[in-house]
Scaffold this motif. Sequence first.
Motif, PDB file in Angstrom:
ATOM      1  N   ILE A  16      57.072 -32.682  55.131  1.00 13.65           N
ATOM      2  CA  ILE A  16      57.827 -33.921  54.921  1.00 13.65           C
ATOM      3  C   ILE A  16      59.331 -33.669  54.973  1.00 13.65           C
ATOM      4  O   ILE A  16      60.089 -34.458  55.542  1.00 13.65           O
ATOM      5  N   PHE A  17      59.806 -32.574  54.389  1.00 15.67           N
ATOM      6  CA  PHE A  17      61.250 -32.311  54.422  1.00 15.67           C
ATOM      7  C   PHE A  17      61.736 -32.080  55.855  1.00 15.67           C
ATOM      8  O   PHE A  17      62.882 -32.385  56.189  1.00 15.67           O
ATOM      9  N   GLN A  18      60.855 -31.532  56.709  1.00 16.46           N
ATOM     10  CA  GLN A  18      61.228 -31.361  58.111  1.00 16.46           C
ATOM     11  C   GLN A  18      61.300 -32.717  58.820  1.00 16.46           C
ATOM     12  O   GLN A  18      62.201 -32.951  59.645  1.00 16.46           O
ATOM     13  N   LEU A  19      60.346 -33.587  58.506  1.00 15.38           N
ATOM     14  CA  LEU A  19      60.370 -34.927  59.098  1.00 15.38           C
ATOM     15  C   LEU A  19      61.577 -35.721  58.608  1.00 15.38           C
ATOM     16  O   LEU A  19      62.132 -36.537  59.354  1.00 15.38           O
ATOM     17  N   ASN A  20      61.977 -35.504  57.356  1.00 12.34           N
ATOM     18  CA  ASN A  20      63.171 -36.181  56.846  1.00 12.34           C
ATOM     19  C   ASN A  20      64.396 -35.822  57.682  1.00 12.34           C
ATOM     20  O   ASN A  20      65.238 -36.686  57.971  1.00 12.34           O
ATOM     21  N   SER A  21      64.495 -34.543  58.050  1.00 13.15           N
ATOM     22  CA  SER A  21      65.643 -34.112  58.862  1.00 13.15           C
ATOM     23  C   SER A  21      65.539 -34.624  60.290  1.00 13.15           C
ATOM     24  O   SER A  21      66.549 -34.948  60.922  1.00 13.15           O
ATOM     25  N   ARG A  22      64.316 -34.702  60.788  1.00 11.96           N
ATOM     26  CA  ARG A  22      64.123 -35.088  62.187  1.00 11.96           C
ATOM     27  C   ARG A  22      64.126 -36.597  62.401  1.00 11.96           C
ATOM     28  O   ARG A  22      64.713 -37.107  63.355  1.00 11.96           O
ATOM     29  N   LEU A  23      63.454 -37.325  61.501  1.00 12.39           N
ATOM     30  CA  LEU A  23      63.270 -38.770  61.686  1.00 12.39           C
ATOM     31  C   LEU A  23      64.106 -39.615  60.724  1.00 12.39           C
ATOM     32  O   LEU A  23      64.357 -40.799  61.006  1.00 12.39           O
ATOM     33  N   GLY A  24      64.480 -39.029  59.584  1.00  8.44           N
ATOM     34  CA  GLY A  24      65.163 -39.802  58.558  1.00  8.44           C
ATOM     35  C   GLY A  24      64.204 -40.156  57.433  1.00  8.44           C
ATOM     36  O   GLY A  24      63.004 -40.360  57.662  1.00  8.44           O
ATOM     37  N   GLU A  25      64.717 -40.237  56.217  1.00 10.04           N
ATOM     38  CA  GLU A  25      63.873 -40.486  55.058  1.00 10.04           C
ATOM     39  C   GLU A  25      63.200 -41.855  55.106  1.00 10.04           C
ATOM     40  O   GLU A  25      62.036 -41.998  54.706  1.00 10.04           O
ATOM     41  N   GLN A  26      63.898 -42.872  55.598  1.00 10.54           N
ATOM     42  CA  GLN A  26      63.305 -44.212  55.658  1.00 10.54           C
ATOM     43  C   GLN A  26      62.113 -44.241  56.610  1.00 10.54           C
ATOM     44  O   GLN A  26      61.083 -44.872  56.319  1.00 10.54           O
ATOM     45  N   ALA A  27      62.254 -43.550  57.749  1.00 12.79           N
ATOM     46  CA  ALA A  27      61.149 -43.519  58.714  1.00 12.79           C
ATOM     47  C   ALA A  27      59.930 -42.823  58.122  1.00 12.79           C
ATOM     48  O   ALA A  27      58.780 -43.238  58.347  1.00 12.79           O
ATOM     49  N   VAL A  28      60.166 -41.770  57.348  1.00  6.78           N
ATOM     50  CA  VAL A  28      59.059 -41.041  56.726  1.00  6.78           C
ATOM     51  C   VAL A  28      58.349 -41.923  55.706  1.00  6.78           C
ATOM     52  O   VAL A  28      57.106 -41.959  55.645  1.00  6.78           O
ATOM     53  N   VAL A  29      59.100 -42.654  54.909  1.00  2.00           N
ATOM     54  CA  VAL A  29      58.496 -43.564  53.935  1.00  2.00           C
ATOM     55  C   VAL A  29      57.683 -44.630  54.647  1.00  2.00           C
ATOM     56  O   VAL A  29      56.577 -44.997  54.200  1.00  2.00           O
ATOM     57  N   LYS A  30      58.185 -45.154  55.758  1.00  2.00           N
ATOM     58  CA  LYS A  30      57.434 -46.164  56.513  1.00  2.00           C
ATOM     59  C   LYS A  30      56.121 -45.595  57.036  1.00  2.00           C
ATOM     60  O   LYS A  30      55.088 -46.284  57.035  1.00  2.00           O
ATOM     61  N   LEU A  31      56.161 -44.323  57.491  1.00  2.00           N
ATOM     62  CA  LEU A  31      54.914 -43.686  57.952  1.00  2.00           C
ATOM     63  C   LEU A  31      53.912 -43.580  56.808  1.00  2.00           C
ATOM     64  O   LEU A  31      52.710 -43.828  56.991  1.00  2.00           O
ATOM     65  N   LEU A  32      54.387 -43.222  55.638  1.00  3.81           N
ATOM     66  CA  LEU A  32      53.499 -43.119  54.481  1.00  3.81           C
ATOM     67  C   LEU A  32      52.944 -44.477  54.078  1.00  3.81           C
ATOM     68  O   LEU A  32      51.771 -44.587  53.691  1.00  3.81           O
ATOM     69  N   VAL A  33      53.763 -45.502  54.176  1.00  3.72           N
ATOM     70  CA  VAL A  33      53.281 -46.856  53.875  1.00  3.72           C
ATOM     71  C   VAL A  33      52.163 -47.234  54.846  1.00  3.72           C
ATOM     72  O   VAL A  33      51.137 -47.817  54.444  1.00  3.72           O
ATOM     73  N   ALA A  34      52.331 -46.884  56.126  1.00  5.30           N
ATOM     74  CA  ALA A  34      51.302 -47.197  57.122  1.00  5.30           C
ATOM     75  C   ALA A  34      50.001 -46.470  56.805  1.00  5.30           C
ATOM     76  O   ALA A  34      48.900 -47.032  56.939  1.00  5.30           O
ATOM     77  N   VAL A  35      50.126 -45.198  56.384  1.00  4.48           N
ATOM     78  CA  VAL A  35      48.932 -44.418  56.034  1.00  4.48           C
ATOM     79  C   VAL A  35      48.230 -45.047  54.831  1.00  4.48           C
ATOM     80  O   VAL A  35      46.997 -45.209  54.820  1.00  4.48           O
ATOM     81  N   LEU A  36      48.985 -45.390  53.821  1.00  2.42           N
ATOM     82  CA  LEU A  36      48.405 -45.986  52.617  1.00  2.42           C
ATOM     83  C   LEU A  36      47.780 -47.349  52.916  1.00  2.42           C
ATOM     84  O   LEU A  36      46.699 -47.677  52.401  1.00  2.42           O
ATOM     85  N   ARG A  37      48.460 -48.153  53.747  1.00  2.00           N
ATOM     86  CA  ARG A  37      47.930 -49.466  54.097  1.00  2.00           C
ATOM     87  C   ARG A  37      46.609 -49.323  54.848  1.00  2.00           C
ATOM     88  O   ARG A  37      45.648 -50.079  54.596  1.00  2.00           O
ATOM     89  N   ALA A  38      46.529 -48.351  55.779  1.00  2.00           N
ATOM     90  CA  ALA A  38      45.284 -48.148  56.521  1.00  2.00           C
ATOM     91  C   ALA A  38      44.145 -47.764  55.582  1.00  2.00           C
ATOM     92  O   ALA A  38      43.000 -48.203  55.737  1.00  2.00           O
ATOM     93  N   PHE A  39      44.458 -46.945  54.587  1.00  2.00           N
ATOM     94  CA  PHE A  39      43.440 -46.539  53.625  1.00  2.00           C
ATOM     95  C   PHE A  39      42.972 -47.726  52.787  1.00  2.00           C
ATOM     96  O   PHE A  39      41.767 -47.952  52.613  1.00  2.00           O
ATOM     97  N   VAL A  40      43.910 -48.495  52.281  1.00  2.00           N
ATOM     98  CA  VAL A  40      43.564 -49.643  51.435  1.00  2.00           C
ATOM     99  C   VAL A  40      42.740 -50.656  52.213  1.00  2.00           C
ATOM    100  O   VAL A  40      41.736 -51.194  51.708  1.00  2.00           O
ATOM    101  N   ASP A  41      43.131 -50.907  53.448  1.00  2.00           N
ATOM    102  CA  ASP A  41      42.407 -51.897  54.261  1.00  2.00           C
ATOM    103  C   ASP A  41      41.000 -51.431  54.614  1.00  2.00           C
ATOM    104  O   ASP A  41      40.141 -52.257  54.943  1.00  2.00           O
ATOM    105  N   SER A  42      40.767 -50.112  54.600  1.00  2.00           N
ATOM    106  CA  SER A  42      39.433 -49.601  54.964  1.00  2.00           C
ATOM    107  C   SER A  42      38.419 -49.739  53.835  1.00  2.00           C
ATOM    108  O   SER A  42      37.224 -49.539  54.054  1.00  2.00           O
ATOM    109  N   LEU A  43      38.883 -50.070  52.643  1.00  2.00           N
ATOM    110  CA  LEU A  43      37.986 -50.164  51.491  1.00  2.00           C
ATOM    111  C   LEU A  43      37.592 -51.616  51.225  1.00  2.00           C
ATOM    112  O   LEU A  43      38.428 -52.527  51.289  1.00  2.00           O
ATOM    113  N   ARG A  44      36.347 -51.807  50.898  1.00  2.00           N
ATOM    114  CA  ARG A  44      35.843 -53.150  50.583  1.00  2.00           C
ATOM    115  C   ARG A  44      35.880 -53.364  49.072  1.00  2.00           C
ATOM    116  O   ARG A  44      34.856 -53.305  48.387  1.00  2.00           O
ATOM    117  N   VAL A  45      37.056 -53.540  48.581  1.00  2.00           N
ATOM    118  CA  VAL A  45      37.229 -53.816  47.158  1.00  2.00           C
ATOM    119  C   VAL A  45      37.994 -55.126  47.020  1.00  2.00           C
ATOM    120  O   VAL A  45      38.765 -55.516  47.896  1.00  2.00           O
TER     121      VAL A  45
END
Length: 228
Positions: A16-45
Amino acid sequence: MSFGLTKQVALAAPKIFQLNSRLGEQAVVKLLVAVLRAFVDSLRVKDKPDATDLMELAETLAQTYTHDSIKDIMLALKEARTSGHNFFQALDISTVFAIIIRYFEAKAHYLEQRHLDRKANGASQQATDVKLLGDAAPRMLENVAQQIDDDHPNAAALREKLSITNAKARRGLITPQQAQQQRAEVRKATQRKARPDWKANPEAQRLIDQRHAAENRQLMDQYRPPSQ
């Protein structure tokens, strides 16, 4: 997003620290949000975290696991989903964070065991190398001990004597003990002591060398294998 994802793939992925330098901290957070959203949407709760909750969790993960990869987090969520984890029809941020914490605890244990295994294998290989060196050392020392300096007055004669001894040993004309004894005699002869009271002049040394060479040729002819 997690197709073909394994521990080895996650370990090799950029941190993550390498991605922060390469993409920027905001872009990394957005990627994590996308990962979390995909996980949440995959669950039938029924009850799920909202966008604000996911953003907050993504920022926490980016700040906490700087030396791990986003694929580590993806693998943590994938394992929770495929292992039959029961979310009891509700999913909140604390549950997701607990899943990720357990994953990184297991990862730390996995890395520790891998390190110990490699260390044990390295020690075993080192012991094998030491044993091989120990087995070869006597032969190496023997070869070094049989080396004769070129400036030795009887270098040629001593080398011929060694050749005769080796030839006899190969043909079985002398025992290994006798061969060892003769080689020891050659080694002893190579150890020159200073003799300031006497030193052969060039003519005397030439006669000595001729006599030794004649004796050695006679012995070589005597023990030379018969021609085929």
